[in-house]
Design a protein around this motif. Structure first.
Motif, PDB file in Angstrom:
ATOM      1  N   UNK A   1       9.471   2.888   0.066  1.00 40.48           N
ATOM      2  CA  UNK A   1       9.618   1.692  -0.779  1.00 40.48           C
ATOM      3  C   UNK A   1      10.936   0.991  -0.467  1.00 40.48           C
ATOM      4  N   UNK A   2      12.025   1.751  -0.363  1.00 41.76           N
ATOM      5  CA  UNK A   2      13.326   1.142  -0.061  1.00 41.76           C
ATOM      6  C   UNK A   2      13.318   0.482   1.316  1.00 41.76           C
ATOM      7  N   UNK A   3      12.734   1.134   2.295  1.00 39.89           N
ATOM      8  CA  UNK A   3      12.653   0.561   3.639  1.00 39.89           C
ATOM      9  C   UNK A   3      11.868  -0.745   3.617  1.00 39.89           C
ATOM     10  N   UNK A   4      10.757  -0.763   2.880  1.00 40.00           N
ATOM     11  CA  UNK A   4       9.971  -1.992   2.770  1.00 40.00           C
ATOM     12  C   UNK A   4      10.802  -3.100   2.111  1.00 40.00           C
ATOM     13  N   UNK A   5      11.539  -2.743   1.080  1.00 42.24           N
ATOM     14  CA  UNK A   5      12.374  -3.726   0.386  1.00 42.24           C
ATOM     15  C   UNK A   5      13.453  -4.291   1.309  1.00 42.24           C
ATOM     16  N   UNK A   6      14.041  -3.442   2.125  1.00 41.75           N
ATOM     17  CA  UNK A   6      15.072  -3.893   3.069  1.00 41.75           C
ATOM     18  C   UNK A   6      14.497  -4.865   4.088  1.00 41.75           C
ATOM     19  N   UNK A   7      13.318  -4.577   4.581  1.00 42.26           N
ATOM     20  CA  UNK A   7      12.698  -5.402   5.628  1.00 42.26           C
ATOM     21  C   UNK A   7      12.035  -6.656   5.084  1.00 42.26           C
TER      22      UNK A   7
ATOM     23  N   UNK B   1       8.128   8.855  -0.306  1.00 45.90           N
ATOM     24  CA  UNK B   1       7.583   7.670  -0.966  1.00 45.90           C
ATOM     25  C   UNK B   1       8.697   6.704  -1.364  1.00 45.90           C
ATOM     26  N   UNK B   2       9.739   7.224  -1.991  1.00 42.75           N
ATOM     27  CA  UNK B   2      10.852   6.377  -2.430  1.00 42.75           C
ATOM     28  C   UNK B   2      11.572   5.778  -1.223  1.00 42.75           C
ATOM     29  N   UNK B   3      11.758   6.555  -0.162  1.00 46.19           N
ATOM     30  CA  UNK B   3      12.390   6.041   1.061  1.00 46.19           C
ATOM     31  C   UNK B   3      11.532   4.934   1.681  1.00 46.19           C
TER      32      UNK B   3
ATOM     33  N   UNK C   1       0.846  -1.193   0.000  1.00 49.89           N
ATOM     34  CA  UNK C   1       0.000   0.000   0.000  1.00 49.89           C
ATOM     35  C   UNK C   1       0.878   1.238   0.000  1.00 49.89           C
ATOM     36  N   UNK C   2       0.403   2.290  -0.662  1.00 53.94           N
ATOM     37  CA  UNK C   2       1.104   3.560  -0.661  1.00 53.94           C
ATOM     38  C   UNK C   2       1.242   4.114   0.744  1.00 53.94           C
ATOM     39  N   UNK C   3       2.160   5.011   0.909  1.00 52.41           N
ATOM     40  CA  UNK C   3       2.466   5.585   2.217  1.00 52.41           C
ATOM     41  C   UNK C   3       1.370   6.520   2.714  1.00 52.41           C
ATOM     42  N   UNK C   4       0.678   7.195   1.809  1.00 55.40           N
ATOM     43  CA  UNK C   4      -0.237   8.254   2.212  1.00 55.40           C
ATOM     44  C   UNK C   4      -1.695   7.871   1.982  1.00 55.40           C
ATOM     45  N   UNK C   5      -2.561   8.059   2.999  1.00 52.55           N
ATOM     46  CA  UNK C   5      -3.998   7.864   2.778  1.00 52.55           C
ATOM     47  C   UNK C   5      -4.469   8.828   1.684  1.00 52.55           C
TER      48      UNK C   5
END
Length: 189
Positions: free
Chosen positions: A87-93, A83-85, A45-49
């Motif tokens: 996505x990267x954080x999600x990818x790392x975790x 948003x990009x940060x 899901x996107x970061x922002x409602x």
């Protein structure tokens, strides 16, 4: 050792504007099983409602999300870096991921990611993006639209990153060949 051809490419899926990962998952579930069984799809899901009415209200249940925001003429963007940060954080975790699948606003983001990664301004902590699946997407910049500052040079150099672009239902016919190509790549290495 597991045969590389047997591995399913792990794909991070980015939904469209004011929708959700769950909605994209429902749409992708309509694809032929001969395609979906070969992919390991993860829906984020996107970061922002959503900051306004969704075009899918009454068709799909909320909640709805956005990846970033833009003014009406798409010349100014906000929250793109966050948003990009995210996505990267999600990818790392939750990674590693081999590639991306994006629809509409999600496709715009993913189209810029390989260029930003190659320039060292984004996704520096994760594996190189190996491929993109772009559905009803476009790119930042051009004659009519502006570009987020972080992505200002994302399209300035050719990037070696295979991609397939869905424009209509006939695009599914070429998807199997593309999947065969990406399955032959070395994954998660």
């Amino acid at each position: 050792m597991e045969d590389q051809k047997q591995k399913k490419p792990r794909i991070l899926c980015l939904h469209g504007f004011r929708t959700s990962g769950e909605i994209l998952k429902k749409l992708i579930s309509r694809w032929p099983e001969t395609i979906t069984e070969k992919l390991d799809l993860v829906f984020l899901d996107g970061l922002f409602p959503a900051q306004g009415k969704s075009d899918v209200e009454g068709i799909y249940d909320p909640p709805y999300y956005e990846w970033f925001q833009a003014n009406k003429d798409y010349t100014e963007y906000s929250n793109f870096e966050e948003c990009v940060a995210y996505i990267e954080d999600y990818m790392l975790k939750n990674g590693p991921f081999d590639g991306f699948l994006g629809f509409s606003q999600g496709a715009m983001i993913e189209a810029a990611l390989p260029g930003m990664q190659a320039q060292g301004v984004a996704l520096g902590k994760v594996n190189k993006i190996k491929f993109l699946i772009i559905i009803s997407g476009g790119k930042f910049g051009g004659k009519m639209f502006g570009m987020p500052k972080l992505a200002s040079n994302a399209f300035s150099e050719p990037i070696e990153c295979p991609s397939i672009h869905f424009i209509d239902d006939k695009s599914l016919e070429t998807m199997l060949g593309f999947i065969d190509k990406i399955q032959r790549m070395t994954f998660r290495g």
